[in-house]
Design a protein around this motif. Structure first.
Motif, PDB file in Angstrom:
ATOM      1  N   LEU A   1     -34.015  24.151  -1.171  1.00 55.52           N
ATOM      2  CA  LEU A   1     -33.889  23.708   0.302  1.00 55.52           C
ATOM      3  C   LEU A   1     -34.114  24.900   0.643  1.00 55.52           C
ATOM      4  N   TYR A   2     -34.149  25.832   1.288  1.00 53.72           N
ATOM      5  CA  TYR A   2     -34.313  27.317   2.214  1.00 53.72           C
ATOM      6  C   TYR A   2     -33.623  26.767   3.151  1.00 53.72           C
ATOM      7  N   VAL A   3     -32.231  27.562   3.598  1.00 54.29           N
ATOM      8  CA  VAL A   3     -32.289  27.529   4.823  1.00 54.29           C
ATOM      9  C   VAL A   3     -31.001  28.993   5.258  1.00 54.29           C
TER      10      VAL A   3
ATOM     11  N   MET B   1     -18.288  31.624  14.482  1.00 51.77           N
ATOM     12  CA  MET B   1     -18.682  30.394  13.253  1.00 51.77           C
ATOM     13  C   MET B   1     -19.583  30.884  11.902  1.00 51.77           C
ATOM     14  N   THR B   2     -19.094  29.882  10.973  1.00 49.89           N
ATOM     15  CA  THR B   2     -20.251  30.183  10.094  1.00 49.89           C
ATOM     16  C   THR B   2     -21.496  28.975  10.355  1.00 49.89           C
ATOM     17  N   LEU B   3     -22.787  29.302  10.757  1.00 50.31           N
ATOM     18  CA  LEU B   3     -23.957  27.923  10.896  1.00 50.31           C
ATOM     19  C   LEU B   3     -24.631  28.066   9.125  1.00 50.31           C
ATOM     20  N   LEU B   4     -25.290  27.172   8.521  1.00 46.58           N
ATOM     21  CA  LEU B   4     -25.898  27.071   7.931  1.00 46.58           C
ATOM     22  C   LEU B   4     -27.451  26.742   9.462  1.00 46.58           C
ATOM     23  N   ARG B   5     -28.228  27.759   9.727  1.00 42.93           N
ATOM     24  CA  ARG B   5     -29.112  27.106  10.877  1.00 42.93           C
ATOM     25  C   ARG B   5     -30.476  27.008  10.610  1.00 42.93           C
ATOM     26  N   CYS B   6     -31.655  26.011  10.718  1.00 46.66           N
ATOM     27  CA  CYS B   6     -31.911  25.151  10.004  1.00 46.66           C
ATOM     28  C   CYS B   6     -33.210  25.021  11.697  1.00 46.66           C
TER      29      CYS B   6
END
Length: 419
Positions: free
Chosen positions: A372-374, A386-391
């Motif tokens: 999975l790539y985000v 903030m550090t985010l994993l943005r989907c």
């Protein structure tokens, strides 16, 4: 000969910079160290992923493995639409690879006028102007319409292209707290009487995926006599009954003076635009430097964009499916115990908040290994450091793929210790 001026037969020796000369790259040392620390820990570079082959709007081969794409902003999945691709191929055959010129010289082909007509029809507005990128659209429009003696009032979380447009122009810049209607009202109230005022807002803010209370904000702006520009890059094509964005969805599109958008999200190609009903808007073609002094988009790009935009006018079923994807994934991630950027799904963007950059990068790689790539988003681009994993979900994601995504998040989150 004056002292200190070199003569042809006896040139002055070069200045010895010595150890005190400033390395122009030294300002980036903290970022260089941060990146190197991540690489030294054995993690893959999250900002250097190569897609070896793209199979569809939602799948690609990365590191030799088929991977689900959840970070492309390809909201409506138009990149592989057969009619869109065919329009681009025809334009390549008929007009060649590029224009090699500015729109005000030799760079306006019939396709450029057709895509601007498609935008006017899509938004129901009188004027449309197309730029080579969405970044240039904000850069050009904002820096041109707000000049010396004018004021720009903008949300503190505005996109970099908006801030850069402000910096390029000569207007006074007045930021206010994110989505704070009262703060915006106070800032506008302090501007000198008679000054030109531009309020800049976004429909969807790309980091957290939250929407703006445009109806209330635009009403405040108009009460103060300000013009309003809304960037609908992340809502165009998806949000609103006809996909015209948050302003349409909240019933205030007619009160917006300028809508900025991009072709690199729902439209599925590249380019930027501004639409407007202002009677003097066409003068922008002669006074807007990022429009005048750059090469125009290739014929194949404007052909694909025009075809895509016209198809998006009738994409109600795709919009409905994308909303279902967003709601299901948001609820699933919340149930798994992830901290999300919004309490409820507000757009096709779902931001998963990470404890810090190191664990965020580890989670990003764990997801990639799952298939999975985000997007990994880090400060200073993110709000509140903030550090985010943005989907970003796509209308072409199937119900089964959304289920697979949730399984991958659970496995990666437990492996890294996030949940």
């Amino acid at each position: 000969m004056s002292e200190g001026i070199a003569t042809p037969d006896k040139p002055e020796p070069p200045l010895d910079a010595g150890d005190d000369a400033r390395d122009l790259f030294s300002k980036f040392d903290p970022i260089i160290k941060q990146r190197q620390d991540l690489l030294d820990s054995g993690l893959e570079d999250p900002f250097g992923l190569v897609m070896e082959r793209v199979l569809s709007p939602v799948t690609a081969v990365c590191n030799g493995r088929e991977t689900i794409l959840l970070g492309t902003y390809n909201y409506m999945g138009m990149t592989f639409d057969p009619e869109v691709i065919e329009a681009g191929k025809r334009a390549l055959d008929d007009f060649g690879a590029g224009t090699t010129g500015s729109r005000v010289l030799n760079g306006t082909y019939v396709g450029h006028k057709e895509v601007e007509k498609a935008l006017c029809d899509f938004y129901g507005m009188d004027h449309a102007i197309v730029f080579s990128t969405g970044y240039q659209a904000n850069l050009g429009i904002i820096s041109t319409i707000a000049g010396k003696g004018d004021y720009i009032v903008l949300d503190i979380d505005s996109h970099a292209s908006i801030w850069d447009g402000c910096k390029m122009g000569d207007a006074e810049v007045v930021p206010f707290k994110h989505n704070d209607i009262e703060a915006m009202d106070k800032r506008l109230g302090r501007i000198p009487e008679g000054a030109g005022k531009l309020v800049v807002l976004e429909g969807v803010y790309s980091m957290l995926g939250d929407i703006a209370p445009l109806r209330e904000m635009i009403a405040v702006a108009k009460r103060h006599g300000a013009m309003v520009l809304v960037d609908e890059a992340h809502s165009m094509g998806f949000i609103g009954p006809n996909g015209r964005g948050v302003a349409e969805d909240q019933g205030c599109l007619d009160d917006v003076d300028f809508i900025i958008g991009t072709f690199s999200k729902s439209v599925g190609t590249v380019g930027g635009f501004c639409v407007s009903n202002h009677p003097k808007f066409e003068i922008m073609r002669l006074v807007c430097r990022p429009y005048v002094f750059t090469a125009s988009l290739p014929p194949s790009v404007v052909a694909t964009a025009a075809t895509s935009i016209r198809k998006l006018m009738h994409a109600g079923d795709k919009r409905a499916h994308l909303w279902e994807n967003s709601k299901r994934m948001h609820a699933g991630l919340k149930t798994l115990g992830f901290q999300l950027g919004t309490d409820e799904p507000q757009s096709a963007i779902i931001a998963v908040i990470m404890p810090d950059l190191e664990r965020g990068a580890a989670m990003w790689e764990a997801l990639l290994q799952e298939g999975l790539y985000v997007n990994l988003a880090r400060p200073p681009a993110t709000p509140a450091n903030m550090t985010l994993l943005r989907c970003s979900l796509c209308a072409e994601h199937t119900e089964e793929q959304v289920g697979d995504i949730l399984v991958m998040f659970e496995a990666a989150g437990k492996a890294v210790g996030i949940i």
